[in-house]
Write a protein that holds these residues in place. Structure first.
Motif, PDB file in Angstrom:
ATOM      1  N   ILE A 112       0.632  -1.362  -0.098  1.00 40.51           N
ATOM      2  CA  ILE A 112      -0.118  -0.001  -0.098  1.00 40.51           C
ATOM      3  C   ILE A 112       0.584   1.395   0.046  1.00 40.51           C
ATOM      4  O   ILE A 112       0.342   2.169  -0.790  1.00 40.51           O
ATOM      5  CB  ILE A 112      -0.859  -0.009   1.144  1.00 40.51           C
ATOM      6  CG1 ILE A 112      -1.377  -1.034   0.550  1.00 40.51           C
ATOM      7  CG2 ILE A 112      -1.394   1.165   1.124  1.00 40.51           C
ATOM      8  CD1 ILE A 112      -3.044  -1.650   2.354  1.00 40.51           C
ATOM      9  N   VAL A 113       1.678   1.325   0.833  1.00 39.76           N
ATOM     10  CA  VAL A 113       2.957   2.236   0.857  1.00 39.76           C
ATOM     11  C   VAL A 113       3.068   2.570  -0.295  1.00 39.76           C
ATOM     12  O   VAL A 113       3.612   3.954  -0.660  1.00 39.76           O
ATOM     13  CB  VAL A 113       3.921   2.267   1.758  1.00 39.76           C
ATOM     14  CG1 VAL A 113       4.081   3.276   2.071  1.00 39.76           C
ATOM     15  CG2 VAL A 113       2.954   2.059   3.118  1.00 39.76           C
ATOM     16  N   VAL A 114       3.884   1.610  -0.956  1.00 38.31           N
ATOM     17  CA  VAL A 114       4.906   1.274  -2.450  1.00 38.31           C
ATOM     18  C   VAL A 114       3.730   1.983  -3.342  1.00 38.31           C
ATOM     19  O   VAL A 114       4.522   2.548  -3.746  1.00 38.31           O
ATOM     20  CB  VAL A 114       5.854   0.178  -2.367  1.00 38.31           C
ATOM     21  CG1 VAL A 114       6.670   0.319  -4.177  1.00 38.31           C
ATOM     22  CG2 VAL A 114       6.682   0.336  -1.892  1.00 38.31           C
ATOM     23  N   ASN A 115       3.175   1.718  -3.523  1.00 38.77           N
ATOM     24  CA  ASN A 115       2.090   1.984  -4.496  1.00 38.77           C
ATOM     25  C   ASN A 115       0.816   3.112  -4.332  1.00 38.77           C
ATOM     26  O   ASN A 115       0.948   4.322  -5.496  1.00 38.77           O
ATOM     27  CB  ASN A 115       0.687   1.166  -4.396  1.00 38.77           C
ATOM     28  CG  ASN A 115      -0.112   0.337  -5.589  1.00 38.77           C
ATOM     29  OD1 ASN A 115       0.711   1.084  -6.745  1.00 38.77           O
ATOM     30  ND2 ASN A 115      -1.412   0.144  -5.923  1.00 38.77           N
ATOM     31  N   THR A 116       1.086   4.283  -2.753  1.00 39.24           N
ATOM     32  CA  THR A 116       0.822   5.006  -2.576  1.00 39.24           C
ATOM     33  C   THR A 116       1.760   6.351  -3.632  1.00 39.24           C
ATOM     34  O   THR A 116       1.333   6.909  -4.518  1.00 39.24           O
ATOM     35  CB  THR A 116       0.304   5.534  -1.579  1.00 39.24           C
ATOM     36  OG1 THR A 116      -0.615   4.516  -1.194  1.00 39.24           O
ATOM     37  CG2 THR A 116       0.211   6.890  -0.979  1.00 39.24           C
ATOM     38  N   ALA A 117       3.339   5.760  -3.099  1.00 40.66           N
ATOM     39  CA  ALA A 117       3.876   6.720  -3.761  1.00 40.66           C
ATOM     40  C   ALA A 117       4.010   6.494  -5.031  1.00 40.66           C
ATOM     41  O   ALA A 117       4.693   7.378  -5.423  1.00 40.66           O
ATOM     42  CB  ALA A 117       5.331   6.273  -2.808  1.00 40.66           C
ATOM     43  N   LEU A 118       3.607   5.582  -5.778  1.00 41.50           N
ATOM     44  CA  LEU A 118       4.217   5.477  -7.440  1.00 41.50           C
ATOM     45  C   LEU A 118       2.939   6.018  -7.995  1.00 41.50           C
ATOM     46  O   LEU A 118       3.448   6.936  -8.644  1.00 41.50           O
ATOM     47  CB  LEU A 118       4.308   3.892  -7.828  1.00 41.50           C
ATOM     48  CG  LEU A 118       5.285   3.169  -7.763  1.00 41.50           C
ATOM     49  CD1 LEU A 118       5.097   1.577  -7.476  1.00 41.50           C
ATOM     50  CD2 LEU A 118       6.479   3.358  -7.986  1.00 41.50           C
ATOM     51  N   ILE A 119       1.748   5.745  -7.246  1.00 40.18           N
ATOM     52  CA  ILE A 119       0.616   6.491  -7.753  1.00 40.18           C
ATOM     53  C   ILE A 119       1.363   8.295  -7.470  1.00 40.18           C
ATOM     54  O   ILE A 119      -0.099   9.242  -8.905  1.00 40.18           O
ATOM     55  CB  ILE A 119      -0.815   6.935  -7.240  1.00 40.18           C
ATOM     56  CG1 ILE A 119      -0.940   5.216  -7.441  1.00 40.18           C
ATOM     57  CG2 ILE A 119      -1.842   7.060  -7.596  1.00 40.18           C
ATOM     58  CD1 ILE A 119      -1.830   4.527  -6.531  1.00 40.18           C
ATOM     59  N   ALA A 120       1.465   8.134  -6.734  1.00 45.66           N
ATOM     60  CA  ALA A 120       1.858  10.156  -6.233  1.00 45.66           C
ATOM     61  C   ALA A 120       2.846  10.400  -7.347  1.00 45.66           C
ATOM     62  O   ALA A 120       3.025  11.346  -7.715  1.00 45.66           O
ATOM     63  CB  ALA A 120       2.115  10.474  -4.933  1.00 45.66           C
TER      64      ALA A 120
ATOM     65  N   ARG B 248       3.840   8.855  -9.759  1.00 41.33           N
ATOM     66  CA  ARG B 248       3.148   9.127 -11.568  1.00 41.33           C
ATOM     67  C   ARG B 248       1.801   9.375 -11.857  1.00 41.33           C
ATOM     68  O   ARG B 248       1.798   9.909 -13.903  1.00 41.33           O
ATOM     69  CB  ARG B 248       2.690   6.885 -12.511  1.00 41.33           C
ATOM     70  CG  ARG B 248       2.354   6.955 -13.096  1.00 41.33           C
ATOM     71  CD  ARG B 248       3.170   6.006 -13.659  1.00 41.33           C
ATOM     72  NE  ARG B 248       2.949   5.491 -15.408  1.00 41.33           N
ATOM     73  CZ  ARG B 248       3.168   6.105 -15.966  1.00 41.33           C
ATOM     74  NH1 ARG B 248       3.773   7.214 -16.277  1.00 41.33           N
ATOM     75  NH2 ARG B 248       2.685   5.053 -17.357  1.00 41.33           N
ATOM     76  N   ALA B 249       0.746   9.959 -11.321  1.00 36.46           N
ATOM     77  CA  ALA B 249      -0.363  10.754 -11.802  1.00 36.46           C
ATOM     78  C   ALA B 249      -0.554  11.685 -10.746  1.00 36.46           C
ATOM     79  O   ALA B 249      -0.840  12.016  -9.973  1.00 36.46           O
ATOM     80  CB  ALA B 249      -1.277   9.785 -11.913  1.00 36.46           C
ATOM     81  N   PRO B 250       0.872  12.716 -10.686  1.00 37.89           N
ATOM     82  CA  PRO B 250       0.336  13.914 -10.188  1.00 37.89           C
ATOM     83  C   PRO B 250      -0.861  14.329 -10.346  1.00 37.89           C
ATOM     84  O   PRO B 250      -1.700  14.746 -11.173  1.00 37.89           O
ATOM     85  CB  PRO B 250       1.677  14.724 -10.307  1.00 37.89           C
ATOM     86  CG  PRO B 250       1.952  14.334 -11.527  1.00 37.89           C
ATOM     87  CD  PRO B 250       1.477  12.989 -11.195  1.00 37.89           C
ATOM     88  N   LEU B 251      -1.032  15.458  -9.769  1.00 44.07           N
ATOM     89  CA  LEU B 251      -2.420  16.826  -9.587  1.00 44.07           C
ATOM     90  C   LEU B 251      -2.513  17.383 -10.748  1.00 44.07           C
ATOM     91  O   LEU B 251      -1.433  17.730 -10.529  1.00 44.07           O
ATOM     92  CB  LEU B 251      -2.710  17.187  -8.017  1.00 44.07           C
ATOM     93  CG  LEU B 251      -3.455  16.268  -6.812  1.00 44.07           C
ATOM     94  CD1 LEU B 251      -3.331  17.124  -5.760  1.00 44.07           C
ATOM     95  CD2 LEU B 251      -4.367  15.257  -7.462  1.00 44.07           C
ATOM     96  N   GLN B 252      -3.110  17.490 -11.219  1.00 45.24           N
ATOM     97  CA  GLN B 252      -3.408  18.855 -13.076  1.00 45.24           C
ATOM     98  C   GLN B 252      -3.401  19.723 -12.076  1.00 45.24           C
ATOM     99  O   GLN B 252      -4.710  20.021 -11.967  1.00 45.24           O
ATOM    100  CB  GLN B 252      -3.781  17.489 -13.733  1.00 45.24           C
ATOM    101  CG  GLN B 252      -2.379  17.086 -14.845  1.00 45.24           C
ATOM    102  CD  GLN B 252      -3.039  15.903 -15.166  1.00 45.24           C
ATOM    103  OE1 GLN B 252      -3.553  16.194 -15.849  1.00 45.24           O
ATOM    104  NE2 GLN B 252      -2.214  14.810 -15.855  1.00 45.24           N
TER     105      GLN B 252
END
Length: 89
Positions: free
Chosen positions: A75-83, A85-89
């Protein structure tokens, strides 16, 4: 949302489901240990802490602890990857 983020969110959902199941299972096991030690249906917080110590040292619960830790790390690693990979636009 980027379509490439969908697998990350799916993995996060599966990891959270596994983590939640392990967490509830651990809490029920710890509560059972505390109830057996005190003989009370509703043991207090201090008996929970002593039961947690027993549960953490029990070799029978080692697999559950490892699965919980791996799910939490996912969960922690995936959250970092999502953050990243897909930052807020």
């Amino acid at each position: 949302m980027d379509i490439l983020a969908l697998p990350f969110f799916s993995l996060q959902g599966v990891a959270f489901l596994i983590w939640a199941i392990c967490s509830f299972r651990a809490l029920f096991q710890i509560r059972a240990i505390a109830a057996a030690e005190t003989g009370s249906i509703n043991p207090g917080p201090f008996s929970f802490l002593s039961a947690l110590r027993v549960w953490m040292r029990d070799p029978a619960t080692r697999t559950l602890r490892i699965v919980w830790l791996v799910a939490f790390a996912a969960i922690v690693v995936n959250t970092a990857l999502i953050a990243t990979r897909a930052p807020l636009q």
